[in-house]
Design a protein around this motif. Sequence first.
Motif, PDB file in Angstrom:
ATOM      1  N   GLU A 102       0.832  -1.211   0.000  1.00 37.17           N
ATOM      2  CA  GLU A 102       0.000   0.000   0.000  1.00 37.17           C
ATOM      3  C   GLU A 102       0.865   1.258   0.000  1.00 37.17           C
ATOM      4  N   ARG A 105       2.187   1.870  -3.435  1.00 37.84           N
ATOM      5  CA  ARG A 105       1.189   2.524  -4.284  1.00 37.84           C
ATOM      6  C   ARG A 105       1.063   3.999  -3.952  1.00 37.84           C
ATOM      7  N   GLN A 109       1.742   7.217  -6.400  1.00 35.17           N
ATOM      8  CA  GLN A 109       0.740   8.254  -6.625  1.00 35.17           C
ATOM      9  C   GLN A 109       1.307   9.638  -6.346  1.00 35.17           C
TER      10      GLN A 109
END
Length: 226
Positions: A102, A105, A109
């Motif tokens: 997570e 990610r 981003q």
Amino acid sequence: MATLRRARASGARARSGPPLMCLFLVALHLGDLPRAGRLLGMLGRHLDVLRPALPPAVAVVFDRAEGTYHAATGEAGAHEVAWGGHLSHDEAIDAALELARELDRTARQHQERSAGSSNGAESRSDGAPPGDRPSADDRPGTGDAPRTDDELTARERQVLEELVSGATNREISAHLGISPKTVMHHTSSIYRKLSVRGRAEAVAHHLRHAQDGRDAQTGRAISRSR
């Protein structure tokens, strides 16, 4: 993540300590305080063995990061730490692997948004007539891309450092020799300039933008200490 997988597969659970510490610092760097708290809780069982082996510079950075986390999150942060601390060794490794994915990610981003903001600024600079470009006064604070601490005055940087240390407005007033009303004025100005909505976001912003070098140094030092 590879080290965590090997620790899980081999049963050498003590080896999960250094990567958990790295993940905790990465989560703080990204301003992801809930995940940072869970990782800190998972890390707790390793600290008695891991911390004495840390190089002094790494220990200082970790202590500062841990203190900043608790100052920024308070009671809510303690719940996240407790959540991580209640997991068994294997459950903690499995949860850390998921959090690592997570966080990866999230980091991607952030990079994409930064690249998009940069490209957008270049496009406006190259193609948009001056009258069509939004001025700084036209952009709402909560919608702006995060700004750097360089926009702050010397006094505002002092106040921000006090916020990061966990000091209350009354304590900041006493430490800096200014009135509580002036402290409130400075904190409001800090939040506006950094495009954040409160103390926790200001602290997270400071961690993301002021500790890049420290985090990189910490990761290298921990790798050498394994």
